[in-house]
Design a protein around this motif. Structure first.
Motif, mmCIF file in Angstrom:
data_model
loop_
_atom_site.group_PDB
_atom_site.id
_atom_site.type_symbol
_atom_site.label_atom_id
_atom_site.label_comp_id
_atom_site.label_asym_id
_atom_site.label_seq_id
_atom_site.Cartn_x
_atom_site.Cartn_y
_atom_site.Cartn_z
ATOM 1 N N LYS A 179 0.806 -1.085 0.058
ATOM 2 C CA LYS A 179 -0.043 0.130 0.064
ATOM 3 C C LYS A 179 0.748 1.312 0.129
ATOM 4 N N GLN A 183 0.614 4.403 -3.010
ATOM 5 C CA GLN A 183 -0.290 5.484 -2.593
ATOM 6 C C GLN A 183 -0.271 6.626 -3.118
ATOM 7 N N GLU A 304 -7.977 -1.302 -2.024
ATOM 8 C CA GLU A 304 -8.061 -0.062 -2.670
ATOM 9 C C GLU A 304 -9.425 0.569 -2.354
#
Length: 536
Positions: A179, A183, A304
Motif C-alpha cells: 500500500k 499510494q 483499494e
C-alpha cells in the motif's frame, strides 16, 4: 500429534516457571479462548488460523459476531461454565495449593525443550527455502512445503496460536508495504457519463469456471436455468485466462498487469482506484481469503476499495460459507443509494472440493461428492467430480442471477461483468489430469458473461452491439480491466481502447500463457489438450 505438542508446550512453560499457578496465569489468555477454539474446530473441522484473524480484523464488530450465528449462544453458555472454573482454579493455585516442579527432571526437560526449539527453527528455515522453490515451480493447488512437525505445531494449542498470530502480522506487514509503494500513483481518471444518472457497475470474479459447462453455451445439461430466462445476457465463448492460478490470474483481471508478467505483486493500483478517482464509491466483497500465499497478491487490490468485506472465515480447503452469503451484503450496499457505485464480488465458485461450494438443495446431479472423502487425484471419482462441478455451476447460476435481479430492481444505469479466473480439468475423455495448473486448454478457457440494465442499453446502445460482435472473438482476461472501464465511461490518461471489447478500436492481441506458450499458436496433444510448442 498436535494434541501431544500442545501438552508438551504447557509442560515446557511449567518447567520454565516452576509453579503450576504461574502457568495458569501465564497462559490465562489462551486458556480463556479455549471455548472459541473448540467451536471453530467443531464448525469448520480444523483449528483456527491466520485467515480467521484476518476476517475478524477486516470486519466491523457486529459482522464479526454475526458470523458465529447460533454458535454465539453455545459460546455464551460455554463461557458461563468455563470462566468461573478458570477463575477458581487460578485462585486456588495462587493461594499456594498449586504444585511446584523442582529437581533434575525439570532441568532435563528445559534442556530438551531448548533442543526442540532449535530443531523447529532449522526445519522452519528449510521449509521457507523449499517453499520459495515450489512457489516458482508450481501453483495454488500445491500446499506449502513444510515439515510435519511444523504443521503439527501450527495446529496445536496454545503454541500454535503464536504461530498463527505471527503469520497474521507478517501478512499484514506485506500488505501495508504494498500500500505504501502504491499510494502516490494517479490515473487522473474521470467519468464521461451523465453525472445526474445513478450508475451501478458490478464485477463478479468467478472461480474455476469452464465455459463448456454452461447451459447458455450449449452444454447438454441445463446448468444455467435462471440466467437463460434473463434477457440480455451475453456470453463470450472464446475468453482465455493466461494463468491457471488464482493468485496470478486475478491481478491481470483487475489491473494493467500484463498477462506475461510472472511477478507476484504489481506495483500499480488497479480498477478500484480508477473508479475512485472518477468519483465512485467502491466496494470489494469476497468469500475468498484476506491474505496468504494464494491471496495477498489479490488483497492488495481489494484494499483499494472504500469498503472491504471478507465474509468467509474458512479458506478454500474447507467447506466454509457459500457465495450466497454475499447477497445480503449486496442488498446493504445497494440500499446506501450512492449515485455512483462500483461493486466487486469475488466468489469461491467452483473451487475443489466442488461439493463444498453449494447448499444441499443444489445437489441435483448425482452421484456427487457430497458426504464422500473427495480426492482430486482419484480417477474413480470422475463421475462424482463431474456431477459436483456441474452442481457448483448450477449454484453460480443462482448467485449470478440473484445479483442481476437486484440490479434490475435498482432501476439505475447498471451493468455486470462476470469472468472466471481460470478453468479446470475434470479427467476429460481419457485424460488423467484433474484440477488446474496442468497447462491444458481446459486450464485457460474461462466463462465470461455480460449484462446491462434497460436504462444502460437505452443510454449506451453501442455497448450491446459491440458485445454481440465479440461473442466469438479471441478475448483474453487482460481485456476485462480495459473493457470494464470503457463500458462504465471511465476515462484516464494512456487508456488503451484497443483492448476494450466495447470499443470500435478493439483488435485481437496475443494470448500468452503461464507456460510461455501462446494459446493460439501452440499445438495440443491428442489426449489432454496439453499445450505444446509448435503449431498443430
Amino acid at each position: 500429534m498436535a494434541l501431544f505438542i500442545g501438552v508438551l508446550v504447557v509442560f515446557g512453560v511449567y518447567a520454565l516457571l516452576g509453579w503450576a499457578h504461574l502457568v495458569v496465569i501465564f497462559l490465562s489468555g489462551p486458556f480463556f479462548l479455549v471455548p472459541f477454539e473448540v467451536f471453530y474446530i467443531f464448525h469448520y473441522g480444523r483449528p483456527s488460523d491466520a485467515l480467521l484473524f484476518g476476517v475478524i480484523s477486516e470486519s466491523p464488530p457486529a459482522e464479526a459476531i454475526a458470523f458465529l450465528g447460533f454458535g454465539l449462544t453455545l459460546l455464551s453458555i460455554a463461557y458461563l461454565v468455563f470462566s468461573p472454573l478458570l477463575i477458581v482454579t487460578s485462585y486456588r493455585l495462587c493461594k499456594g495449593i498449586g504444585l511446584s516442579w523442582r529437581g533434575s527432571t525439570r532441568y532435563f526437560f528445559i534442556a530438551m525443550m531448548v533442543l526442540v526449539v532449535v530443531w523447529i527453527c532449522v526445519l522452519e528455515a528449510l521449509s521457507e527455502e523449499n517453499d520459495g522453490r515450489m512457489h516458482l515451480q508450481s501453483g495454488e493447488g500445491v500446499e506449502r512445503v513444510r515439515y510435519p512437525f511444523i504443521l503439527d505445531l501450527e495446529d496445536s494449542y496454545p503454541a500454535g496460536l503464536i504461530v498463527r498470530l505471527q503469520t497474521f502480522f507478517k501478512e499484514r506487514e506485506i500488505l501495508a508495504e504494498m500500500k505504501r509503494q502504491r499510494q502516490f500513483f494517479k490515473f487522473n481518471a474521470y467519468s464521461a457519463h451523465d453525472p445526474a444518472q445513478r450508475e451501478i457497475y458490478v464485477l463478479v470474479i468467478g472461480e474455476t469456471g469452464r465455459p463448456d459447462r454452461l447451459g447458455l453455451n450449449g452444454y447438454a445439461r441445463n446448468t444455467t436455468p435462471r440466467l437463460s430466462k434473463i434477457g440480455g445476457v451475453v456470453s463470450f465463448h472464446n475468453m482465455v485466462s493466461s494463468w491457471a492460478w488464482t493468485r496470478m490470474a486475478v491481478p491481470v483481471l483487475v489491473s494493467r498487469k500484463k498477462p506475461d508478467d510472472h511477478r507476484d505483486y504489481f506495483a500499480e493500483p488497479g480498477l478500484v482506484t480508477v473508479f475512485k478517482e472518477a468519483g465512485f464509491k467502491t466496494y470489494w466483497v469476497s468469500t475468498q481469503s484476506p491474505f496468504g500465499m494464494q491471496d495477498s497478491s489479490i488483497s492488495v487490490f481489494a484494499r483499494e476499495a472504500d469498503e472491504v468485506r471478507f465474509m468467509n472465515p474458512a479458506d478454500y480447503m474447507l467447506p466454509g460459507e457459500h457465495d450466497g452469503v454475499m447477497l445480503q451484503e449486496l442488498d446493504r450496499i445497494l440500499a446506501e443509494g450512492e449515485e455512483k457505485q462500483l461493486i466487486v464480488l469475488h466468489t469461491l465458485g467452483g473451487h475443489f472440493n466442488y461439493a463444498d461450494r453449494y447448499p444441499k438443495r443444489f445437489d441435483v446431479f448425482r452421484p456427487s461428492l457430497k458426504g464422500v472423502m473427495a480426492s482430486l487425484r482419484d480417477r474413480h471419482q470422475k463421475e462424482r467430480m463431474s456431477n459436483s462441478y456441474d452442481n457448483s455451476v448450477l449454484y453460480m447460476d443462482y448467485f449470478l442471477s440473484s445479483v442481476l435481479d437486484r440490479l434490475r430492481q435498482a432501476s439505475a444505469v447498471s451493468a455486470a461483468f462476470y469472468v472466471a479466473d481460470h478453468g479446470e480439468n475434470l479427467f476429460d475423455g481419457n485424460c488423467d489430469k484433474s484440477g488446474h495448473g496442468e497447462n491444458t486448454e481446459y486450464d485457460y478457457r474461462v466463462s465470461a458473461l455480460w449484462w446491462a440494465s434497460s436504462k444502460y442499453r437505452q443510454a449506451y446502445p453501442l455497448a450491446l452491439r459491440r458485445a454481440l460482435q465479440r461473442v466469438d472473438a479471441p478475448l483474453g482476461s487482460y481485456n476485462v480491466f480495459h473493457s470494464f472501464l470503457d463500458m462504465a465511461g471511465v476515462k484516464y490518461s494512456q487508456q488503451d481502447l484497443s483492448k476494450s471489447l466495447f470499443s470500435s478500436a478493439w483488435r485481437p492481441h496475443l494470448r500468452p500463457t503461464q507456460s510461455y506458450l501462446d494459446f493460439d499458436r501452440s499445438g495440443r496433444d491428442a489426449v489432454c489438450k496439453t499445450l505444446i510448442a509448435g503449431g498443430e
